[in-house]
Scaffold this motif. Structure first.
Motif, PDB file in Angstrom:
ATOM      1  N   GLU A 185      -4.321   3.468  -2.975  1.00  0.00           N
ATOM      2  CA  GLU A 185      -5.561   3.887  -4.121  1.00  0.00           C
ATOM      3  C   GLU A 185      -5.326   5.020  -3.191  1.00  0.00           C
ATOM      4  O   GLU A 185      -6.905   5.256  -2.436  1.00  0.00           O
ATOM      5  CB  GLU A 185      -6.705   2.490  -3.901  1.00  0.00           C
ATOM      6  CG  GLU A 185      -7.771   3.314  -5.110  1.00  0.00           C
ATOM      7  CD  GLU A 185      -8.884   1.588  -4.616  1.00  0.00           C
ATOM      8  OE1 GLU A 185      -9.572   1.479  -6.074  1.00  0.00           O
ATOM      9  OE2 GLU A 185      -9.193   0.756  -3.455  1.00  0.00           O
ATOM     10  N   THR A 192      -1.781  -7.157  -5.142  1.00  0.00           N
ATOM     11  CA  THR A 192      -1.090  -7.322  -6.183  1.00  0.00           C
ATOM     12  C   THR A 192      -0.346  -9.178  -5.272  1.00  0.00           C
ATOM     13  O   THR A 192       0.439  -8.648  -4.961  1.00  0.00           O
ATOM     14  CB  THR A 192      -0.141  -6.478  -6.685  1.00  0.00           C
ATOM     15  OG1 THR A 192      -0.351  -4.947  -7.132  1.00  0.00           O
ATOM     16  CG2 THR A 192      -0.091  -7.482  -8.111  1.00  0.00           C
ATOM     17  N   THR A 210      -3.849   2.778   4.647  1.00  0.00           N
ATOM     18  CA  THR A 210      -3.178   1.768   4.586  1.00  0.00           C
ATOM     19  C   THR A 210      -3.060   0.606   5.119  1.00  0.00           C
ATOM     20  O   THR A 210      -2.226  -0.662   4.787  1.00  0.00           O
ATOM     21  CB  THR A 210      -1.593   2.810   4.846  1.00  0.00           C
ATOM     22  OG1 THR A 210      -2.199   2.973   6.287  1.00  0.00           O
ATOM     23  CG2 THR A 210      -1.245   3.541   4.696  1.00  0.00           C
ATOM     24  N   ARG A 242       6.843  -1.269   5.227  1.00  0.00           N
ATOM     25  CA  ARG A 242       6.979   0.062   4.662  1.00  0.00           C
ATOM     26  C   ARG A 242       8.368   0.724   4.913  1.00  0.00           C
ATOM     27  O   ARG A 242       8.469   1.451   5.434  1.00  0.00           O
ATOM     28  CB  ARG A 242       5.473   0.877   4.438  1.00  0.00           C
ATOM     29  CG  ARG A 242       5.178   2.448   3.606  1.00  0.00           C
ATOM     30  CD  ARG A 242       3.630   2.518   3.686  1.00  0.00           C
ATOM     31  NE  ARG A 242       2.300   2.025   4.485  1.00  0.00           N
ATOM     32  CZ  ARG A 242       2.459   1.522   2.985  1.00  0.00           C
ATOM     33  NH1 ARG A 242       2.713   2.069   1.880  1.00  0.00           N
ATOM     34  NH2 ARG A 242       1.086   0.558   3.502  1.00  0.00           N
ATOM     35  N   ASN A 289       6.327   5.663  -3.684  1.00  0.00           N
ATOM     36  CA  ASN A 289       5.733   4.843  -4.478  1.00  0.00           C
ATOM     37  C   ASN A 289       5.085   4.560  -3.260  1.00  0.00           C
ATOM     38  O   ASN A 289       4.272   3.788  -3.966  1.00  0.00           O
ATOM     39  CB  ASN A 289       6.032   3.428  -4.946  1.00  0.00           C
ATOM     40  CG  ASN A 289       7.315   2.629  -4.036  1.00  0.00           C
ATOM     41  OD1 ASN A 289       7.186   2.500  -2.938  1.00  0.00           O
ATOM     42  ND2 ASN A 289       8.468   1.993  -4.652  1.00  0.00           N
ATOM     43  N   HIS A 290       4.941   4.474  -2.138  1.00  0.00           N
ATOM     44  CA  HIS A 290       4.501   4.499  -0.951  1.00  0.00           C
ATOM     45  C   HIS A 290       4.059   2.633  -1.137  1.00  0.00           C
ATOM     46  O   HIS A 290       2.809   2.601   0.467  1.00  0.00           O
ATOM     47  CB  HIS A 290       2.833   4.742  -1.412  1.00  0.00           C
ATOM     48  CG  HIS A 290       3.531   6.667  -1.468  1.00  0.00           C
ATOM     49  ND1 HIS A 290       3.514   7.653  -0.006  1.00  0.00           N
ATOM     50  CD2 HIS A 290       3.436   7.681  -1.949  1.00  0.00           C
ATOM     51  CE1 HIS A 290       3.826   8.439  -0.258  1.00  0.00           C
ATOM     52  NE2 HIS A 290       3.130   8.785  -1.530  1.00  0.00           N
ATOM     53  N   ARG A 291       4.498   1.970  -1.296  1.00  0.00           N
ATOM     54  CA  ARG A 291       4.502   0.918  -2.138  1.00  0.00           C
ATOM     55  C   ARG A 291       4.573   0.148  -0.625  1.00  0.00           C
ATOM     56  O   ARG A 291       5.571   0.013   0.464  1.00  0.00           O
ATOM     57  CB  ARG A 291       4.922   0.042  -2.463  1.00  0.00           C
ATOM     58  CG  ARG A 291       4.432  -1.598  -2.918  1.00  0.00           C
ATOM     59  CD  ARG A 291       5.604  -1.771  -4.281  1.00  0.00           C
ATOM     60  NE  ARG A 291       4.486  -1.143  -5.284  1.00  0.00           N
ATOM     61  CZ  ARG A 291       4.341  -1.352  -6.611  1.00  0.00           C
ATOM     62  NH1 ARG A 291       6.052  -1.751  -7.537  1.00  0.00           N
ATOM     63  NH2 ARG A 291       3.610  -1.308  -7.714  1.00  0.00           N
ATOM     64  N   ASP A 343      -0.670  -1.445  -2.834  1.00  0.00           N
ATOM     65  CA  ASP A 343       0.349  -0.481  -3.842  1.00  0.00           C
ATOM     66  C   ASP A 343      -1.806   0.623  -2.294  1.00  0.00           C
ATOM     67  O   ASP A 343      -2.777   0.306  -2.624  1.00  0.00           O
ATOM     68  CB  ASP A 343      -0.056  -0.269  -4.722  1.00  0.00           C
ATOM     69  CG  ASP A 343       1.402  -0.565  -4.956  1.00  0.00           C
ATOM     70  OD1 ASP A 343       2.118   0.166  -5.483  1.00  0.00           O
ATOM     71  OD2 ASP A 343       0.767  -1.163  -5.992  1.00  0.00           O
TER      72      ASP A 343
END
Length: 189
Positions: free
Chosen positions: A17, A4, A29, A75, A107-109, A15
């Motif tokens: 998937e 994004t 990742t 991260r 959120n693993h973002r 993010d």
């Protein structure tokens, strides 16, 4: 991975998937091909781990000048952080603009930080752990930084800063950076 674009040119939130089943989930990742497809530098020269004992701890705002300019993929793997980046590229349409993104273990973002972006974060929880994939080797002679509380940027940190290094506390204000400091040639405030 889901890329994004942020409001800062060339900076992305990434993010996972997730592929889920009864065991949990699996997710990629990092993938050099997917990074290249989005115009991002896929080089990983170093991987770093940062651990923060107390919430309120602040690290930053750091960047390196060319030829040692770094990309970072950041991260949070334990707890939560508020991650801030500032575009320090004089030729960029988002020069001197910044954003903040909450990265958490839940959120693993991840945040992709382009070259010549100042980067810093604040731990939002005790025992926050952060993993960085860095695209260039740490090179002290090219390291620069900005004050986390510079009134020019007016960054709204979520918590009171309770722990910070002397080095980070003493970075210059933007208005004090000499015009002609390598890559930061056209700063006028």
């Amino acid at each position: 991975m889901i890329f994004t674009a942020t409001e800062l040119q060339d900076a992305y939130i990434i993010d996972l998937e997730e592929r889920s089943d009864h065991r949990g989930f699996f997710a990629r990742t990092f993938c050099a091909q997917e990074f290249e497809a989005h115009g991002l530098k896929p080089t990983v020269a170093q991987c770093n781990l940062s651990y923060n004992y107390k919430k309120g701890t602040l690290r930053g705002m750091h960047y390196q000048l060319k030829p040692a300019a770094e990309t970072k993929l950041v991260r949070c793997t334990k707890g939560a952080i508020y991650d801030v980046i500032i575009d320090m590229r004089p030729d960029s349409p988002t020069f001197l603009s910044h954003i903040g993104v909450e990265l958490t273990a839940d959120n693993h973002r991840a945040l992709y930080v382009p070259e010549m972006f100042a980067h810093g974060y604040q731990a939002l929880t005790d025992d926050a752990e952060v993993v960085y994939q860095v695209g260039e080797f740490y090179t002290p002679g090219y390291e620069r930084g900005l004050r986390y509380d510079d009134p020019f940027f007016n960054i709204e940190w979520p918590l009171e800063v309770t722990v910070i290094s002397e080095k980070d506390l003493n970075w210059p204000l933007l208005s004090m950076i000499p015009i002609g400091d390598a890559e930061v040639l056209s700063i006028t405030v």
